[in-house]
Enzyme design. Structure first.
Site, PDB file in Angstrom:
ATOM      1  N   PHE A  72      27.449  31.537   7.887  1.00 49.34           N
ATOM      2  CA  PHE A  72      28.576  31.300   6.993  1.00 49.34           C
ATOM      3  C   PHE A  72      28.595  29.829   6.624  1.00 49.34           C
ATOM      4  O   PHE A  72      28.003  28.998   7.313  1.00 49.34           O
ATOM      5  CB  PHE A  72      29.887  31.685   7.687  1.00 49.34           C
ATOM      6  CG  PHE A  72      30.735  32.636   6.897  1.00 49.34           C
ATOM      7  CD1 PHE A  72      30.229  33.855   6.496  1.00 49.34           C
ATOM      8  CD2 PHE A  72      32.052  32.327   6.562  1.00 49.34           C
ATOM      9  CE1 PHE A  72      31.003  34.739   5.776  1.00 49.34           C
ATOM     10  CE2 PHE A  72      32.840  33.210   5.847  1.00 49.34           C
ATOM     11  CZ  PHE A  72      32.319  34.418   5.452  1.00 49.34           C
ATOM     12  N   GLN A  89      43.289  25.325   0.059  1.00 48.53           N
ATOM     13  CA  GLN A  89      41.881  25.661  -0.110  1.00 48.53           C
ATOM     14  C   GLN A  89      41.636  26.599  -1.287  1.00 48.53           C
ATOM     15  O   GLN A  89      42.345  27.585  -1.454  1.00 48.53           O
ATOM     16  CB  GLN A  89      41.345  26.339   1.159  1.00 48.53           C
ATOM     17  CG  GLN A  89      39.891  26.747   1.018  1.00 48.53           C
ATOM     18  CD  GLN A  89      39.292  27.188   2.345  1.00 48.53           C
ATOM     19  OE1 GLN A  89      39.638  28.248   2.863  1.00 48.53           O
ATOM     20  NE2 GLN A  89      38.429  26.370   2.889  1.00 48.53           N
ATOM     21  N   HIS A 117      38.854  29.093  -2.595  1.00 46.24           N
ATOM     22  CA  HIS A 117      37.626  29.786  -2.200  1.00 46.24           C
ATOM     23  C   HIS A 117      36.690  29.748  -3.396  1.00 46.24           C
ATOM     24  O   HIS A 117      37.104  30.034  -4.509  1.00 46.24           O
ATOM     25  CB  HIS A 117      37.961  31.223  -1.810  1.00 46.24           C
ATOM     26  CG  HIS A 117      36.868  31.920  -1.086  1.00 46.24           C
ATOM     27  ND1 HIS A 117      35.712  32.303  -1.710  1.00 46.24           N
ATOM     28  CD2 HIS A 117      36.745  32.298   0.211  1.00 46.24           C
ATOM     29  CE1 HIS A 117      34.922  32.900  -0.824  1.00 46.24           C
ATOM     30  NE2 HIS A 117      35.526  32.899   0.348  1.00 46.24           N
ATOM     31  N   LEU A 157      39.135  38.269  -4.052  1.00 45.31           N
ATOM     32  CA  LEU A 157      38.119  37.607  -3.230  1.00 45.31           C
ATOM     33  C   LEU A 157      36.767  38.316  -3.262  1.00 45.31           C
ATOM     34  O   LEU A 157      36.672  39.534  -3.178  1.00 45.31           O
ATOM     35  CB  LEU A 157      38.617  37.543  -1.786  1.00 45.31           C
ATOM     36  CG  LEU A 157      37.729  36.746  -0.830  1.00 45.31           C
ATOM     37  CD1 LEU A 157      37.679  35.295  -1.237  1.00 45.31           C
ATOM     38  CD2 LEU A 157      38.239  36.878   0.588  1.00 45.31           C
ATOM     39  N   GLU A 184      32.628  35.371   1.338  1.00 44.59           N
ATOM     40  CA  GLU A 184      31.595  34.376   1.569  1.00 44.59           C
ATOM     41  C   GLU A 184      30.388  35.041   2.228  1.00 44.59           C
ATOM     42  O   GLU A 184      29.280  34.521   2.182  1.00 44.59           O
ATOM     43  CB  GLU A 184      32.159  33.282   2.479  1.00 44.59           C
ATOM     44  CG  GLU A 184      31.274  32.076   2.605  1.00 44.59           C
ATOM     45  CD  GLU A 184      32.023  30.879   3.201  1.00 44.59           C
ATOM     46  OE1 GLU A 184      33.261  30.828   3.088  1.00 44.59           O
ATOM     47  OE2 GLU A 184      31.370  30.013   3.779  1.00 44.59           O
ATOM     48  N   ARG A 192      33.360  25.226   1.878  1.00 46.88           N
ATOM     49  CA  ARG A 192      34.042  25.837   0.735  1.00 46.88           C
ATOM     50  C   ARG A 192      34.499  24.816  -0.288  1.00 46.88           C
ATOM     51  O   ARG A 192      34.407  25.046  -1.498  1.00 46.88           O
ATOM     52  CB  ARG A 192      35.253  26.642   1.225  1.00 46.88           C
ATOM     53  CG  ARG A 192      34.824  27.924   1.870  1.00 46.88           C
ATOM     54  CD  ARG A 192      36.001  28.684   2.413  1.00 46.88           C
ATOM     55  NE  ARG A 192      35.538  29.988   2.872  1.00 46.88           N
ATOM     56  CZ  ARG A 192      36.311  30.852   3.494  1.00 46.88           C
ATOM     57  NH1 ARG A 192      37.572  30.574   3.729  1.00 46.88           N
ATOM     58  NH2 ARG A 192      35.827  32.015   3.876  1.00 46.88           N
ATOM     59  N   HIS A 212      42.987  30.307  -1.907  1.00 44.03           N
ATOM     60  CA  HIS A 212      42.631  31.174  -0.793  1.00 44.03           C
ATOM     61  C   HIS A 212      43.442  30.918   0.473  1.00 44.03           C
ATOM     62  O   HIS A 212      43.820  31.848   1.169  1.00 44.03           O
ATOM     63  CB  HIS A 212      41.156  30.983  -0.486  1.00 44.03           C
ATOM     64  CG  HIS A 212      40.610  31.953   0.506  1.00 44.03           C
ATOM     65  ND1 HIS A 212      40.703  33.311   0.344  1.00 44.03           N
ATOM     66  CD2 HIS A 212      39.973  31.769   1.680  1.00 44.03           C
ATOM     67  CE1 HIS A 212      40.136  33.922   1.370  1.00 44.03           C
ATOM     68  NE2 HIS A 212      39.705  33.019   2.207  1.00 44.03           N
ATOM     69  N   ARG A 240      39.284  24.397   5.643  1.00 46.96           N
ATOM     70  CA  ARG A 240      39.004  25.386   6.670  1.00 46.96           C
ATOM     71  C   ARG A 240      37.612  25.960   6.477  1.00 46.96           C
ATOM     72  O   ARG A 240      37.193  26.213   5.355  1.00 46.96           O
ATOM     73  CB  ARG A 240      40.024  26.520   6.600  1.00 46.96           C
ATOM     74  CG  ARG A 240      39.737  27.651   7.547  1.00 46.96           C
ATOM     75  CD  ARG A 240      40.852  28.660   7.572  1.00 46.96           C
ATOM     76  NE  ARG A 240      40.898  29.520   6.392  1.00 46.96           N
ATOM     77  CZ  ARG A 240      40.120  30.591   6.210  1.00 46.96           C
ATOM     78  NH1 ARG A 240      39.213  30.920   7.113  1.00 46.96           N
ATOM     79  NH2 ARG A 240      40.246  31.325   5.118  1.00 46.96           N
TER      80      ARG A 240
END
Lengths: 587, 256, 252
Positions: free
Chosen positions: A124, A237, A239, A253, A256, A287, A352, A387
């Site tokens: 990730f 954040q 995304h 979404l 990821e 991100r 996000h 994050r």
């Protein structure tokens, strides 16, 4: 207005919010303790925004890459958060998340497996090793369903579809919470010796968002009004990969995990543009970096037809994609008439997660009001300025449990129920019923749309001083609409009425966001200022803390806590601690 | 897109109600929930409809579109070009208001199902081939469309005798879990009412998560119940060998 | 890590236009087809004593139990009940006849009058369906004979040959084999009863078998209808030959 009545219920602990953190906290408080616990949720049990998490839960088992350990997880989290994280939270989180994931397995979650029969872990963004325990692309669903069934078997009472409008504080400690049942509009008072907030974030302040309607920041706003400090509010954040087309699903979404499983990002010219922005980590950069990169490509005129970038996973073959990303396959097939196993698809940044929130103690999740605890997205500190993917689900579990333990410890000092001020409740009931008595007022949905438009224009992914300042003025003007919002119909399940309070809460938080975004005169993590494009060392030393006196938001700075030596050492190798030879490191 | 959609939405409460017609401007890729939200934001702010994620992940927005149980967020308006789209609440559950029904019965039933009882504490040793079988059941988003369409609950007032397809899937999830040590067959045969199901597969047809509820959960469970309670040879063999029914492995329980 | 069980369901072509038919159309069609088939079968079984035409033997009359023991009253009755019981207790046909004949339910989400007296498959005689596995064993015996018949259908008086009848009997045997081996009860027996296929080390033969049967099982309904049609066709063809209505065509 005639005097309204309300139902009164007494509990040792109430947990507001039934997402991952709320349920985990409730389980910790109630299991084998004999304490009377209620979980209060705005929607139905098991529908909280946690279900939307897709990619996985980060825990450094090292099942796939054995070099992984808590040190590297800690290192990644701090680096990802650009060092304004609460180091102690990051340390606790990195150390405890494997145990929390195993707990889930004990309670019935079935993770994907490695060939050796252990929990599978996927790569990730910005995680040095393959670290995300997952179940296809629906890890959040697994987490909440597992917690939900665990919770109902530990004697917790669940109140579904309840709106909390006020947090009650008496004599400097928490007394409970007040609100109404959505199904029939009746008022209800929960008296409690301790309250745990787990209400999630406020992603609904933007139009293009991956968040569900619930993410309106109720808990943070309630606590803020009750006198609790909020921190790092500027950190929102985006995304990098949300759906773009068709319009109805804009913002939805795209996990990821698509990039984790090998998906490639290209611009309109077919170029893998991440090599200009982060040649080392490419698509698997953090991100904030990927989101900004896509944004910049679109600005430079190299965007896809609907203003995004192309993401492509088709080279992995249909069988692999369907097995590892079944939800994504289905989502695009039904909502966009598109087969991701055959063709690339458009993605663009979408709101996000909110890194900021209620300021808590790292060990116990206690807030500044005795008896009030907060965990999960509503709390602040673990993620700093950005994050990492997968750190949210483990955050819920680790700090959900910590909040539960904190509440238990607090109750062990035999605190009694605090008194509730009747006149305060009367005033609150009048306030809540007001919108029914303002015929011809403003439609709350339209105020919400206006709010989203302001935030999108003035405080989105790209920010600058003047634009933020103009946004703040618009927000203050929009605030004037709050006492004018009105609603028709009855109190029985009236969504327009519910929207009034959501909008109020979001407006308050937005003001906080813009104010602290104005003050952070640098670019750090998710906070990108075009007038201050560089990350500056002096700002790494401080967090912005806000308090509310009922009228105005006051902003102050607090120094970021310094790490002890054993942790600073982890950043001295010039690479991830897991890549350094194991000797000479403490465990 | 310029075109206009016509919706006929049931509005009312437990005392009764009727369908009200609304017109909504069309947009590419619009789903029924988009149309309802447009109505809510612009024409009827008090229109009650449950929804959360609008991405078919949470299972909040189950209703009946043109008589078929569907997720509102996953049902495209362009599937019904030229038709008036009728939207009604799920018929099996009591009405609260408009499209919102009282699904609390399901949460009561959920409590009756004993949780996973691992034979040893995690970390589990489990191969993907074994995980895959139960992972299908874990896809359930609890939209309760299967409960809505199940004729045992819908037409035969079977709530006292049958847990419904959703909870057969839930029990199958534990029953077929490789590490679970509990014996769930008595529950299935008796209180859960597995025998009430007559495998007519409507639940499978409406499942938005494509869980093959009947073939992969209910029928295998029926076969296991048959092993225990109906198969005369197996019953006789068990009597003769004196073996107790239940999982063959000896559970070495330890709680965490 | 592919999940073969799911592909068939998720690979549906998008946007199959939902032409809304009245809910009763499907059960009425089922009722008619199954009804006609039952009537035909009764006529065949109750009014005929032989199903043999040279080297062809009708599936209704095979194996020739009556012949073995010299009983010559309603020859088909000694065997024909086996496939009937198999089909009656089959998980797929249960769906069809509960919908078609019992109207439990007539269609998904159809509005029907509440009928609280429904007891599902909890009481006899419908609880008998739980013993489907025994019907499977019996039908397996019959199936062996049908294969024998299919092979014999290629051996004419003057040696090996292929007639239309031979092909029909072969296709019938193949379809019945698929139908029988995609059975839910068989799927349970070969490994569906296990919770763990790899707990003793590597995935076992049982797992592979179960996987294979599971893949066939997805199309159990298709096999059920196809084999019903082929049995019918085979019997009708031979009956017509015996009645002299048509003549067998020898391909070579």
């Amino acid at each position: 207005m005639g005097k309204e009545s309300y139902e009164s219920l007494d509990y040792d602990v109430i947990v507001i919010g039934a997402g991952g953190a709320g349920l985990r906290a409730a389980v910790e408080v109630s299991e084998n303790t004999g304490l009377k616990v209620a979980v209060i949720t705005k929607s139905l049990l098991g529908k909280a925004h946690t279900v939307m998490a897709e990619g996985g839960a980060a825990a450094s088992f090292g099942n796939v890459e054995a070099q992984d350990g808590w040190e590297t997880h800690f290192y990644d989290t701090m680096r990802g958060g650009h060092f304004i994280n609460n180091y102690r939270m990051a340390e606790i989180h990195a150390k405890e998340s494997p145990d929390r994931v195993l707990e889930l397995e004990n309670w019935g979650a079935v993770f994907d497996r490695t060939p050796e029969g252990r929990i599978m872990q996927r790569a990730f963004g910005a995680h040095s090793f393959r670290r995300l325990c997952h179940i296809g692309d629906r890890t959040g669903l697994e987490l909440i369903r597992t917690m939900q069934y665990k919770a109902i078997h530990t004697g917790i009472e669940v109140y579904q579809e309840v709106t909390m409008t006020k947090l009650l504080v008496q004599d400097g400690r928490v007394a409970g919470a007040f609100g109404y049942l959505r199904s029939d509009g009746r008022f209800v008072l929960f008296r409690a010796r301790a309250v745990i907030l787990a209400t999630g974030g406020w992603g609904k302040i933007f139009k293009v968002t991956s968040n569900s309607w619930e993410s309106t920041g109720d808990g943070a706003a309630l606590a803020f009004r009750a006198g609790v400090d909020l921190m790092d509010m500027e950190m929102v954040q985006f995304h990098p990969t949300g759906m773009v087309w068709p319009p109805g699903v804009r913002g939805l979404l795209v996990t990821e995990g698509v990039r984790g499983e090998g998906g490639l990002l290209r611009n309109a010219e077919g170029e893998r543009f991440m090599k200009t922005y982060d040649p080392e980590r490419m698509e698997l950069s953090s991100r904030d970096v990927v989101a900004r990169s896509i944004f910049k490509e679109v600005q430079a005129g190299r965007g896809s037809p609907h203003g995004g970038a192309w993401l492509d996973i088709s080279h992995k073959g249909p069988d692999y994609v369907k097995a590892k990303l079944p939800g994504m396959y289905e989502q695009f097939r039904t909502l966009a008439d598109l087969d991701i196993t055959k063709e690339p698809f458009e993605v663009a940044p979408t709101c996000h997660y909110t890194m900021g929130g209620v300021r808590v103690d790292a060990e116990t999740c206690a807030t500044s009001i005795p008896g009030l605890f907060a965990a999960g997205e509503v709390a602040c500190g673990l993620h700093g300025a950005n994050r990492l993917g997968g750190n949210s689900l483990s955050d819920l579990l680790v700090f959900g449990r910590r909040a539960g333990l904190g509440a238990r410890e607090y109750l062990s000092q035999s605190v009694d129920w605090a008194q509730v001020d009747e006149s305060e409740l009367d005033a609150e009931m009048d306030r809540v019923l007001e919108p029914f008595h303002r015929p011809g007022g403003v439609n709350p949905y339209h105020v919400h749309e206006e709010l989203q438009a302001i935030m999108t224009e003035h405080a989105s992914i790209m920010r600058s001083g003047d634009v933020l300042q103009a946004g703040l003025e618009k927000l203050l003007a929009l605030k004037e609409m709050v006492p004018k919002m009105s609603i028709d119909g009855s109190r029985v399940y009236n969504p327009g009425w519910h929207a009034v309070f959501d909008v109020e809460n979001m407006l308050l938080l937005c003001e906080g966001i813009v104010k602290s975004a104005l003050e952070r005169k640098e670019s750090r993590g998710a906070h990108w200022r075009t007038d201050y494009p560089d990350e500056l060392p002096q700002w790494q030393e401080i967090n912005f803390v806000e308090s509310f006196d009922g009228e105005n938001i006051r902003l102050r700075t607090e120094p970021v806590k310094a790490m002890p030596e054993n942790l600073t050492k982890l950043f001295s190798y010039g690479k991830a601690p897991g890549l350094v030879a194991r000797e000479g490191k403490e465990s | 897109m310029g075109e206009e959609f016509r919706l006929s939405v049931w509005r009312g409460d437990p005392s009764g109600g009727q369908e009200v017609e609304y017109r909504v401007p069309g947009e590419t890729g619009m789903v029924v929930l988009d149309a309802l939200q447009y109505i809510q934001h612009n024409q009827a702010p008090d229109l009650a409809v449950r929804w959360n994620c609008k991405a078919a992940h949470c299972g909040s927005c189950g209703a009946e579109v043109n008589g078929q149980p569907k997720l509102l967020c996953k049902t495209r308006m362009d599937d019904y070009v030229g038709e008036t789209v009728s939207v009604k609440p799920m018929q099996t559950f009591p009405i609260i208001k408009d499209l919102v029904t009282d699904v609390s019965w399901n949460y009561q039933v959920a409590k009756e199902i004993p949780p996973l009882d691992p034979m040893y504490p995690a970390p589990f040793q489990m191969q993907q081939v074994d995980a895959t079988r139960v992972q299908e059941f874990h896809r359930c988003i609890e939209c309760f469309l299967c409960q809505d369409t199940c004729h045992v609950l819908r037409n035969h007032e079977g709530q006292q005798q049958y847990f419904g397809p959703r909870f057969m899937v839930k029990i199958a999830e534990y029953e077929m879990h490789p590490i679970d040590g509990a014996d769930r067959l008595p529950l299935l045969a008796d209180q859960a009412g597995l025998g009430m199901c007559n495998v007519t597969k409507c639940c499978t047809e409406v499942c938005p998560q494509h869980i093959r509820i009947t073939d992969n959960a209910i029928i295998p469970l029926k076969e296991r119940v048959a092993d225990r309670y109906y198969d005369p040879v197996k019953i006789l063999l068990r009597r003769l060998s004196g073996k107790k029914a239940g999982p063959t492995q000896t559970p070495s329980r330890s709680s965490t | 890590m592919a999940q073969p069980l799911e592909q068939t369901t998720t690979a549906k072509t998008p946007k199959a236009k939902s032409k809304t038919r009245p809910y009763w159309v499907e059960p009425v069609v089922t009722m008619t087809v199954l009804g006609v088939w039952v009537l035909y079968s009764l006529w065949e079984v109750l009014f005929h004593n032989s199903g043999t035409y040279h080297n062809y033997i009708s599936p209704y009359f095979s194996p020739g139990v009556g012949e073995w023991f010299g009983w010559h009253v309603l020859d088909a009755l000694y065997v024909a009940w086996v496939p009937l019981v198999f089909r009656f207790s089959c998980y797929y046909y249960r769906r069809e006849y509960y919908r078609g004949f019992f109207w439990d339910p007539p269609g998904c989400a159809a509005a029907d009058k509440p009928r609280p007296r429904y007891s599902g498959e909890t009481k006899w005689p419908l609880a008998f369906n739980n013993l489907h596995r025994y019907a499977w064993f019996l039908v397996l015996i019959v199936l062996i004979f049908l294969w024998k018949d299919a092979v014999e259908a290629f051996f004419f008086k003057n040696g090996f040959g292929v007639g239309v009848g031979s092909l029909i009997l072969l296709v019938n045997a193949v379809l019945l084999t698929f139908y029988s081996f995609s059975c839910h009860a068989f799927r349970h027996m070969v490994g569906g009863d296990k919770d763990c296929y790899s707990c003793d080390g590597k995935p076992t033969t049982s797992y592979k078998l179960w996987q294979r049967v599971s893949r066939w099982n997805v199309f159990h309904g298709t096999w059920a209808w196809a084999s019903l049609a082929s049995v019918w066709a085979a019997d009708l063809y031979i009956r017509l030959l015996m009645m002299g209505v048509i003549h067998d065509v020898r391909l070579f």
